[in-house]
Design an enzyme around this catalytic site. Structure first.
Site, PDB file in Angstrom:
ATOM      1  N   CYS A  38       0.837  -1.192   0.000  1.00  0.00           N
ATOM      2  CA  CYS A  38       0.000   0.000   0.000  1.00  0.00           C
ATOM      3  C   CYS A  38       0.878   1.250   0.000  1.00  0.00           C
ATOM      4  O   CYS A  38       1.952   1.263   0.605  1.00  0.00           O
ATOM      5  CB  CYS A  38      -0.912  -0.014   1.232  1.00  0.00           C
ATOM      6  SG  CYS A  38      -1.998   1.416   1.387  1.00  0.00           S
ATOM      7  N   SER A  40       0.473   3.800   1.629  1.00  0.00           N
ATOM      8  CA  SER A  40       0.641   4.274   3.005  1.00  0.00           C
ATOM      9  C   SER A  40       1.923   3.712   3.617  1.00  0.00           C
ATOM     10  O   SER A  40       2.625   4.408   4.355  1.00  0.00           O
ATOM     11  CB  SER A  40      -0.568   3.871   3.852  1.00  0.00           C
ATOM     12  OG  SER A  40      -1.755   4.433   3.336  1.00  0.00           O
ATOM     13  N   HIS A  43       4.742   5.790   2.482  1.00  0.00           N
ATOM     14  CA  HIS A  43       4.859   7.065   3.205  1.00  0.00           C
ATOM     15  C   HIS A  43       5.725   6.912   4.457  1.00  0.00           C
ATOM     16  O   HIS A  43       6.553   7.772   4.769  1.00  0.00           O
ATOM     17  CB  HIS A  43       3.479   7.566   3.614  1.00  0.00           C
ATOM     18  CG  HIS A  43       2.723   8.231   2.501  1.00  0.00           C
ATOM     19  ND1 HIS A  43       3.295   9.129   1.639  1.00  0.00           N
ATOM     20  CD2 HIS A  43       1.418   8.133   2.125  1.00  0.00           C
ATOM     21  CE1 HIS A  43       2.394   9.560   0.773  1.00  0.00           C
ATOM     22  NE2 HIS A  43       1.245   8.963   1.050  1.00  0.00           N
ATOM     23  N   HIS A  59      -0.111  -3.689   6.384  1.00  0.00           N
ATOM     24  CA  HIS A  59      -1.395  -3.572   7.079  1.00  0.00           C
ATOM     25  C   HIS A  59      -2.587  -4.000   6.218  1.00  0.00           C
ATOM     26  O   HIS A  59      -3.718  -3.955   6.683  1.00  0.00           O
ATOM     27  CB  HIS A  59      -1.614  -2.112   7.520  1.00  0.00           C
ATOM     28  CG  HIS A  59      -1.670  -1.154   6.377  1.00  0.00           C
ATOM     29  ND1 HIS A  59      -0.541  -0.684   5.746  1.00  0.00           N
ATOM     30  CD2 HIS A  59      -2.720  -0.600   5.737  1.00  0.00           C
ATOM     31  CE1 HIS A  59      -0.895   0.129   4.778  1.00  0.00           C
ATOM     32  NE2 HIS A  59      -2.214   0.195   4.733  1.00  0.00           N
ATOM     33  N   CYS A 163      -7.582  -2.713   3.128  1.00  0.00           N
ATOM     34  CA  CYS A 163      -7.203  -1.294   3.204  1.00  0.00           C
ATOM     35  C   CYS A 163      -7.667  -0.540   1.976  1.00  0.00           C
ATOM     36  O   CYS A 163      -8.544   0.317   2.042  1.00  0.00           O
ATOM     37  CB  CYS A 163      -5.701  -1.122   3.396  1.00  0.00           C
ATOM     38  SG  CYS A 163      -5.208   0.633   3.465  1.00  0.00           S
TER      39      CYS A 163
END
Length: 362
Positions: A38, A40, A43, A59, A163
Site C-alpha cells: 500500500c 501508506s 509514506h 497492514h 485497506c
C-alpha cells in the site's frame, strides 16, 4: 518466521527471523496468506509520517487463523479473515457512538501487551505497525482487528479489501454518502482511487469522472465505472471538470495525498458540493483555499479508512465481488515473494503498478 524489517527511512526493507509469543486472552495468531503493498506503507518508509523503528510494516492482508487466545469467541482455527488497522476497543466515546474507526483507546484499554508482541535476537525493540505488521509470515493481533469472511472468497483478492478497497469505497459510501444520480470526480486512479470509482458506481452516481496522468489507469477506470476521463496533462483540471459538468461536481475525492490536488478537489465543486480528502497529505503540510468559496456552502472533509464499520462493510464487499459488482481481479499488477518486496515498492513509486501483493506460499 520471516519478516521484512524497516530499520531506517529511505532504506530497503531487510528480511529477518522474527518470532511471536502464543496468543494472549483476546489475541489471534494468523498465518498470513497475502499482504498488499500500500502507498501508506511507502509514506512511512520515506519518513513522510513518523513511526518508531525498527518495525515490521504492512497492514493490508488476509490469512487463516492458526490459534486463538483463551477469551476469543469471534473466530476459531481454520477461519479465513481479513485484517484491518481500524482496531477498536468498543468502550470509548467514539466506539459507543458508532464511530469505531476513530477509536481513541486502542493502546490504553485494548492492547496493553502489544508493545511486546514481536520478538527477535537483536537488542533493539522491534515495533509492530498499526497493530498488524503483515509483511511477515504470521501475525499476532487483537480479535477486534479482524473480520471473518466466506471461504469461497480468494484470499489474494480479499487482502485488497483490508485497506485499499475499504478506504476508497467507504469514502464514497460512508463518508460522503454519495446518492443516486450525483456527479463524482476522483483525483488519482491507484488502488484506492479505483475503489472509489467502483464504489461510486455501486452507489448509483450519475456521472463518474476519473482523473489521472496514466492512460492505462484511465482505461481501467472506465471498466470499473468511470463515465468520463480527464488527463491533467491536457490542461487545467478544475476548468476541465467545470466545463464537463456545467459548473462543478457534487462530490470530489482526492486520493493522491498532495497539497495541489487537495486544492483542486475543492476548486472543482459545484455550489453545495463536498470535497473528501482520502490521500495522506505529508505530515505538517498545509493546504490553501479561497475563503469566498465557503459562502456557496462548499465543504471539505477528511476520511479515515473510509469511515468504515469493517465487520459490516467488508463482508458486504466480499458479496459484491462474488456477485460481479466489485471488479478486484483487474487490480493486481504483480504477485511477489516476500524476498521481492523492495522491487515491488520500487515499481509502485515509479507508477508501474496498480497493486502488488506478497503471496506467502510462493
Amino acid at each position: 518466521m520471516k519478516a521484512a524489517v524497516l530499520y531506517e527511512v529511505n532504506q530497503p526493507l531487510v528480511i529477518e527471523d522474527v518470532s511471536l509469543p502464543k496468543p494472549g486472552p483476546r489475541e489471534v495468531l494468523i498465518r498470513t496468506a497475502v499482504a498488499g503493498l500500500c502507498h501508506s506503507d511507502l509514506h512511512f518508509m520515506e519518513g513522510l509520517y513518523p513511526h518508531p523503528l525498527p518495525a515490521v510494516l504492512g497492514h493490508e492482508s488476509a490469512g487463516i487463523v492458526e490459534q486463538v487466545g483463551s477469551d476469543v469467541t469471534y473466530v476459531k482455527p481454520g477461519d479465513h479473515v481479513v485484517t484491518c488497522l481500524s482496531v477498536f476497543c468498543g468502550t470509548c466515546d467514539n466506539c459507543t457512538t458508532g464511530r469505531t474507526v476513530l477509536c481513541t483507546d486502542t493502546t490504553v484499554k485494548l492492547l496493553p501487551g502489544a508493545s511486546n508482541r514481536m520478538q527477535w535476537s537483536k537488542p533493539e525493540k522491534l515495533h509492530q505497525f498499526l497493530n498488524l505488521s503483515s509483511f511477515a509470515e504470521q501475525m499476532l493481533v487483537h480479535e477486534n482487528a479482524i473480520v471473518k469472511i466466506r471461504k469461497e472468497m480468494p484470499l489474494d483478492l480479499a487482502a485488497l479489501i483490508g485497506c485499499g478497497v475499504i478506504t476508497g469505497y467507504g469514502a464514497v459510501v460512508n463518508t460522503a454518502k454519495v446518492t443516486a444520480g450525483e456527479t463524482v470526480a476522483v483525483i488519482g486512479c491507484g488502488g484506492v482511487g479505483m475503489a472509489a470509482i467502483n464504489g461510486a458506481q455501486i452507489a448509483g452516481a450519475g456521472r463518474i469522472i476519473a482523473i489521472d496522468t496514466n492512460p492505462a489507469k484511465l482505461q481501467l477506470a472506465t471498466k470499473l465505472g468511470a463515465t468520463d476521463i480527464i488527463n491533467p496533462t491536457d490542461g487545467d483540471v478544475v476548468k476541465q471538470v467545470r466545463d464537463l459538468t456545467n459548473g462543478g461536481v457534487h462530490h470530489s475525492f482526492e486520493v493522491l495525498g498532495r497539497k495541489e490536488t487537495a486544492e483542486q478537489a475543492f476548486g472543482m465543486l459545484a455550489s453545495g458540493g463536498t470535497a473528501t480528502i482520502v490521500g495522506m497529505i505529508p505530515f505538517g503540510q498545509k493546504i490553501e483555499l479561497h475563503g469566498f468559496d465557503f459562502l456557496r456552502e462548499r465543504r471539505i472533509q477528511g476520511s479515515s479508512m473510509g469511515s468504515n464499520h469493517f465487520r459490516v462493510d467488508m463482508p458486504r464487499l466480499v458479496d459484491f465481488y462474488l456477485r460481479g459488482r466489485l471488479h478486484l481481479e483487474d487490480w493486481i499488477s504483480a504477485k511477489l515473494k516476500l524476498s521481492e518486496i523492495n522491487e515491488g515498492f520500487a515499481n509502485m513509486k515509479a507508477g508501474k503498478t496498480l497493486r502488488s501483493v506478497i503471496v506467502f506460499d510462493s
